[in-house]
Scaffold this active site. Structure first.
Site, PDB file in Angstrom:
ATOM      1  N   HIS A 148      90.700 -94.809  44.443  1.00 56.42           N
ATOM      2  CA  HIS A 148      91.535 -93.666  44.862  1.00 56.42           C
ATOM      3  C   HIS A 148      91.257 -93.866  46.457  1.00 56.42           C
ATOM      4  O   HIS A 148      90.266 -93.956  47.065  1.00 56.42           O
ATOM      5  CB  HIS A 148      91.174 -92.551  44.557  1.00 56.42           C
ATOM      6  CG  HIS A 148      91.271 -92.430  42.747  1.00 56.42           C
ATOM      7  ND1 HIS A 148      92.515 -92.301  42.351  1.00 56.42           N
ATOM      8  CD2 HIS A 148      90.443 -92.474  41.922  1.00 56.42           C
ATOM      9  CE1 HIS A 148      92.375 -92.425  40.867  1.00 56.42           C
ATOM     10  NE2 HIS A 148      91.145 -92.342  40.653  1.00 56.42           N
ATOM     11  N   CYS A 149      92.315 -93.168  47.116  1.00 52.61           N
ATOM     12  CA  CYS A 149      92.395 -92.845  48.612  1.00 52.61           C
ATOM     13  C   CYS A 149      91.088 -92.267  49.005  1.00 52.61           C
ATOM     14  O   CYS A 149      90.744 -91.341  48.297  1.00 52.61           O
ATOM     15  CB  CYS A 149      93.523 -92.052  48.644  1.00 52.61           C
ATOM     16  SG  CYS A 149      93.667 -91.612  50.521  1.00 52.61           S
ATOM     17  N   PRO A 150      90.464 -92.767  50.178  1.00 50.58           N
ATOM     18  CA  PRO A 150      91.139 -93.757  51.054  1.00 50.58           C
ATOM     19  C   PRO A 150      90.349 -95.236  50.716  1.00 50.58           C
ATOM     20  O   PRO A 150      90.669 -96.141  51.543  1.00 50.58           O
ATOM     21  CB  PRO A 150      90.603 -93.320  52.261  1.00 50.58           C
ATOM     22  CG  PRO A 150      88.977 -92.753  51.990  1.00 50.58           C
ATOM     23  CD  PRO A 150      89.208 -92.128  50.518  1.00 50.58           C
TER      24      PRO A 150
ATOM     25  N   ASP B  51      96.783 -96.304  43.755  1.00 49.46           N
ATOM     26  CA  ASP B  51      96.911 -95.269  44.299  1.00 49.46           C
ATOM     27  C   ASP B  51      98.248 -95.068  45.273  1.00 49.46           C
ATOM     28  O   ASP B  51      98.488 -95.726  46.247  1.00 49.46           O
ATOM     29  CB  ASP B  51      95.735 -94.939  45.117  1.00 49.46           C
ATOM     30  CG  ASP B  51      95.666 -93.678  45.653  1.00 49.46           C
ATOM     31  OD1 ASP B  51      94.994 -92.696  45.222  1.00 49.46           O
ATOM     32  OD2 ASP B  51      96.232 -93.316  46.677  1.00 49.46           O
TER      33      ASP B  51
ATOM     34  N   ASP C  95      99.357 -94.904  53.408  1.00 47.29           N
ATOM     35  CA  ASP C  95      98.062 -95.326  54.328  1.00 47.29           C
ATOM     36  C   ASP C  95      98.412 -96.623  54.983  1.00 47.29           C
ATOM     37  O   ASP C  95      97.953 -97.036  55.948  1.00 47.29           O
ATOM     38  CB  ASP C  95      96.979 -95.311  53.346  1.00 47.29           C
ATOM     39  CG  ASP C  95      96.470 -93.829  52.904  1.00 47.29           C
ATOM     40  OD1 ASP C  95      97.230 -92.777  53.530  1.00 47.29           O
ATOM     41  OD2 ASP C  95      95.885 -93.776  52.233  1.00 47.29           O
TER      42      ASP C  95
END
Length: 87
Positions: free
Chosen positions: A20-22, A47, A53
């Site tokens: 998951h981010c980041p 994600d 991103d």
């Protein structure tokens, strides 16, 4: 290395699926740090935030987003490491 549907042949493949981010972005930064200028990194992520991103990162970092695609619930990015590769 196998050739992708884009015709690009990555020097390294990073599977960040399930992260998951980041984390996909952080892992991509680490992988790029280990590549030589001009080499190509393929990043696979699941994600949804990675779409935004990775684009922002390449615009700000000087690396080049050669291509990106969505396949089902996943995303694939081809990022060429910045640097002068001329002899």
């Amino acid at each position: 290395m196998s050739e992708s549907s884009t015709g690009l042949q990555p020097d390294q493949i990073l599977d960040a699926s399930g992260l998951h981010c980041p984390l996909p972005l952080l892992k991509a930064k680490q992988a790029l740090a280990g590549l030589a200028a001009g080499q190509l990194l393929e990043v696979r992520a699941s994600d949804a935030g990675s779409w935004r991103d990775m684009a922002s990162f390449t615009q700000q970092s000087g690396h080049t987003m050669e291509a990106r695609t969505q396949q089902g619930d996943g995303y694939i990015f081809w990022i060429r490491k910045a640097g002068d590769v001329r002899p």
